[in-house]
Design a protein around this motif. Structure first.
Motif, mmCIF file in Angstrom:
data_model
loop_
_atom_site.group_PDB
_atom_site.id
_atom_site.type_symbol
_atom_site.label_atom_id
_atom_site.label_comp_id
_atom_site.label_asym_id
_atom_site.label_seq_id
_atom_site.Cartn_x
_atom_site.Cartn_y
_atom_site.Cartn_z
ATOM 1 N N UNK A 411 11.742 -8.658 -16.609
ATOM 2 C CA UNK A 411 11.714 -7.036 -16.296
ATOM 3 C C UNK A 411 13.414 -6.716 -15.667
ATOM 4 N N UNK A 412 14.081 -6.313 -15.768
ATOM 5 C CA UNK A 412 15.209 -5.618 -15.360
ATOM 6 C C UNK A 412 15.497 -4.066 -15.036
ATOM 7 N N UNK A 413 15.483 -3.568 -14.047
ATOM 8 C CA UNK A 413 15.947 -2.040 -13.866
ATOM 9 C C UNK A 413 17.224 -1.941 -13.736
ATOM 10 N N UNK A 414 17.796 -0.929 -14.074
ATOM 11 C CA UNK A 414 19.662 -0.298 -14.038
ATOM 12 C C UNK A 414 20.256 -0.312 -13.192
ATOM 13 N N UNK A 415 19.947 -0.297 -11.396
ATOM 14 C CA UNK A 415 20.304 0.655 -10.400
ATOM 15 C C UNK A 415 21.504 1.313 -9.783
ATOM 16 N N UNK A 416 22.464 -0.561 -9.985
ATOM 17 C CA UNK A 416 23.735 0.772 -9.741
ATOM 18 C C UNK A 416 24.299 0.082 -8.241
ATOM 19 N N UNK A 417 23.591 0.211 -7.911
ATOM 20 C CA UNK A 417 23.776 0.635 -6.135
ATOM 21 C C UNK A 417 22.979 0.243 -5.050
ATOM 22 N N UNK A 418 23.209 -0.325 -3.840
ATOM 23 C CA UNK A 418 22.183 -1.218 -4.026
ATOM 24 C C UNK A 418 21.493 -0.510 -2.764
ATOM 25 N N UNK A 419 21.047 1.164 -2.802
ATOM 26 C CA UNK A 419 20.632 1.778 -2.040
ATOM 27 C C UNK A 419 19.519 1.564 -2.452
ATOM 28 N N UNK A 420 19.854 2.325 -4.391
ATOM 29 C CA UNK A 420 18.326 2.564 -5.241
ATOM 30 C C UNK A 420 17.614 1.322 -5.335
ATOM 31 N N UNK A 421 18.289 -0.212 -5.388
ATOM 32 C CA UNK A 421 17.659 -1.415 -5.838
ATOM 33 C C UNK A 421 16.772 -1.613 -3.979
ATOM 34 N N UNK A 422 17.520 -1.510 -3.500
ATOM 35 C CA UNK A 422 16.201 -1.445 -2.120
ATOM 36 C C UNK A 422 15.065 -1.119 -2.150
ATOM 37 N N UNK A 423 15.815 0.775 -2.643
ATOM 38 C CA UNK A 423 14.769 1.511 -1.809
ATOM 39 C C UNK A 423 13.485 1.019 -3.828
ATOM 40 N N UNK A 424 14.018 1.076 -4.975
ATOM 41 C CA UNK A 424 12.980 0.751 -5.833
ATOM 42 C C UNK A 424 12.083 -0.555 -5.342
ATOM 43 N N UNK A 425 12.570 -1.662 -5.186
ATOM 44 C CA UNK A 425 11.761 -2.969 -5.114
ATOM 45 C C UNK A 425 10.440 -2.047 -3.579
ATOM 46 N N UNK A 426 11.253 -2.273 -2.975
ATOM 47 C CA UNK A 426 10.557 -1.847 -1.294
ATOM 48 C C UNK A 426 9.071 -0.917 -1.853
ATOM 49 N N UNK A 427 9.664 0.012 -3.090
ATOM 50 C CA UNK A 427 8.411 0.895 -3.259
ATOM 51 C C UNK A 427 7.028 -0.194 -4.258
ATOM 52 N N UNK A 428 7.960 -0.768 -4.165
ATOM 53 C CA UNK A 428 6.440 -1.517 -5.737
ATOM 54 C C UNK A 428 6.579 -3.075 -5.105
ATOM 55 N N UNK A 429 7.313 -3.434 -4.389
ATOM 56 C CA UNK A 429 6.575 -4.616 -3.942
ATOM 57 C C UNK A 429 5.616 -4.622 -3.483
ATOM 58 N N UNK A 430 5.023 -6.005 -3.437
ATOM 59 C CA UNK A 430 3.521 -6.363 -3.746
ATOM 60 C C UNK A 430 3.253 -7.895 -2.212
ATOM 61 N N UNK A 431 2.057 -7.733 -1.423
ATOM 62 C CA UNK A 431 1.674 -8.388 -0.189
ATOM 63 C C UNK A 431 1.897 -9.968 -0.755
ATOM 64 N N UNK A 432 3.165 -10.515 -0.729
ATOM 65 C CA UNK A 432 2.692 -12.130 -1.156
ATOM 66 C C UNK A 432 4.318 -12.476 -1.788
ATOM 67 N N UNK A 433 4.585 -11.119 -1.745
ATOM 68 C CA UNK A 433 6.635 -11.184 -2.827
ATOM 69 C C UNK A 433 7.408 -11.398 -1.638
ATOM 70 N N UNK A 434 8.383 -11.837 -1.863
ATOM 71 C CA UNK A 434 9.528 -11.114 -1.666
ATOM 72 C C UNK A 434 10.738 -10.439 -2.633
ATOM 73 N N UNK A 435 11.325 -10.049 -1.814
ATOM 74 C CA UNK A 435 12.636 -9.073 -1.830
ATOM 75 C C UNK A 435 13.624 -9.745 -1.544
ATOM 76 N N UNK A 436 14.281 -10.567 -2.321
ATOM 77 C CA UNK A 436 15.964 -11.145 -1.561
ATOM 78 C C UNK A 436 16.900 -10.936 -3.003
ATOM 79 N N UNK A 437 17.912 -10.356 -2.480
ATOM 80 C CA UNK A 437 19.188 -10.124 -2.522
ATOM 81 C C UNK A 437 19.826 -11.680 -2.724
ATOM 82 N N UNK A 438 19.891 -11.883 -4.179
ATOM 83 C CA UNK A 438 20.985 -13.154 -3.893
ATOM 84 C C UNK A 438 21.689 -13.449 -5.640
#
Length: 468
Positions: A411-438
């Motif tokens: 499942x992939x969401x086109x965010x284009x900018x880092x700001x949008x990608x981080x905002x979406x990842x932070x909003x959707x992340x659940x305990x036990x998960x990792x938000x990873x920039x790779x």
């Protein structure tokens, strides 16, 4: 500074005025040479002239007539995909071409070490992935153990900017393929080969040329000890060529995925445990699972390589283990930048190719993956073994839509900018998960370098978590 002697009164051309170019010019001038500098960037030339250096375009007619050598910065192509015009002119004129690494090894050999009880040593680390972390880890362990050590080369300071090493001193060098390919002198005491995966193929005319550039450090360098990662065919080939027999402990074989056996010297990691075997018996082990600064199998490979190099320098297993536990990691390389609400935020902006991004994905169980940028040759198919770790991908970069299409089954969401990608990842992340920039891609479509990309990720995470 390490002064470069042997060129007193000679005109030496310096091409490229970044960190390595300017340090080479200063070192040559300190040894009595007359450096003549050039960079296509007028601001770089102005800075050099402000230090009293002469500048001259080496491609102009007659510019190389009195020049005895040209010293080239690593980012300037000298063969593939086409030689820089200034380097082509030097080769046509018969002017020897070298780089600061070659100057360093020649200058170091001129040191007055006869009076030292324990002469200095040089550890040189190369490979596709992990060489920065491995180099920094070796340096850190040495310092923690009380050994005088300096870190330079492709990381930290320019190699000629360091102090001349003294009694029992160790210089740890990270060397890229650009540096090993051109250096006219390569004489490390210990050489480390981490691994080999496709990268920089345009600069080396393909995978064979890329491997040949790395191999020079061993074949022409003649190190007393070679630490070789054997998880790829090229590493196994290199170790086989260097060893004269199966029990030859001048070669230390390293693996991050399997148990190694035989009468020689091996260091390997399995299920989070590092083990050292020598002459058919176990002589050391470390539980890497609790080493916070070295998460994941890829860092366990770095730990094995660093452990082997430090053992070759005479350190004991417990000294090395203590150094591992106090190592905090490098910025932009599996760097934990925040923890909040049971979610861990990791900056691995240095994961610019498929292999390094795959290893980053496999280091964590449930990943909100920020990826994208300028795709490299070969596509993203090699990432598929890590897709099972991905909860969702958030794709950045100017080619985000095309990049997302390569992530089959994710499942992939086109965010284009880092700001949008981080905002979406932070909003959707659940305990036990990792938000990873790779990113698994180069940064140049949006950033000057991977460091800037990582810094943006960190800033956006802090902003999203209210930690500005």
């Amino acid at each position: 500074m390490i002064a470069v002697h042997g060129h007193a009164g000679e005109r030496v051309a310096i091409l490229g005025l970044g960190r390595s170019g300017l340090s080479a010019a200063r070192a040559l001038r300190a040894g009595g040479a007359v450096p003549v500098l050039w960079d296509d960037n007028p601001d770089a030339r102005a800075r050099a002239e402000a230090e009293g250096f002469e500048t001259a375009d080496p491609t102009r007619a007659g510019a190389l007539e009195a020049v005895t050598m040209m010293v080239v910065s690593p980012g300037i192509p000298h063969l593939y995909p086409a030689p820089n015009p200034a380097i082509a002119a030097a080769m046509e004129a018969g002017v020897p071409v070298d780089n600061d690494i070659g100057l360093f090894f020649r200058a170091l050999g001129q040191g007055a070490w006869d009076s030292l009880d324990t002469p200095p040593k040089v550890v040189a680390v190369t490979g596709s992935n992990g060489k920065s972390t491995t180099s920094a880890l070796i340096h850190h362990v040495l310092e923690e153990a009380g050994r005088p050590a300096q870190l330079a080369g492709n990381i930290g300071r320019g190699v000629l900017d360091i102090d001349a090493p003294g009694e029992a001193g160790v210089v740890v060098l990270e060397l890229s393929s650009y540096q090993t390919e051109l250096a006219r002198a390569l004489t490390p005491d210990i050489a480390v080969f981490t691994n080999l995966t496709p990268d920089h193929l345009d600069r080396h005319g393909g995978q064979g040329g890329y491997f040949a550039a790395k191999r020079r450090l061993f074949a022409e360098g003649g190190p007393d000890r070679a630490v070789v990662g054997v998880d790829e065919a090229e590493g196994r080939f290199l170790a086989n060529q260097l060893a004269t027999a199966s029990a030859d402990d001048r070669v230390i074989r390293v693996s991050a995925g399997r148990k190694l056996s035989g009468p020689g010297w091996q260091v390997f990691a399995r299920k989070g445990f590092l083990t050292e075997w020598r002459k058919g018996r176990q002589v050391g082990s470390i539980d890497l699972r609790q080493v916070r600064g070295l998460p994941g199998a890829h860092n366990h490979q770095n730990a094995c390589a660093a452990y082997a190099a430090c053992r070759a320098l005479g350190l004991g297993p417990r000294q090395i283990e203590a150094g591992f536990h106090s190592f905090e990691g490098l910025p932009h390389r599996s760097q934990i930048v925040a923890e909040a609400g049971g979610v861990t935020y990791v900056n691995d902006s240095k994961a610019t190719n498929v292999d390094s991004a795959l290893k980053a994905l496999q280091a964590f169980d449930k990943v909100r993956w920020i990826c994208g940028g300028l795709m490299k040759e070969g596509g993203l198919g090699g990432l598929e073994p890590g897709f099972g770790h991905v909860e969702k991908a958030y794709v950045i970069g100017r080619e985000a839509a095309a990049f997302s299409l390569e992530l089959k089954g994710v499942e992939a969401e086109v965010c284009t900018t880092m700001a949008q990608a981080v905002a979406r990842a932070v909003a959707e992340a659940q305990p036990g998960e990792t938000v990873l920039l790779a990113p698994s891609a180069a940064s140049f479509d949006q950033y000057d370098n991977f460091e800037k990309r990582g810094e943006d990720f960190v800033a956006q995470v802090k902003a999203a978590l209210g930690r500005d």
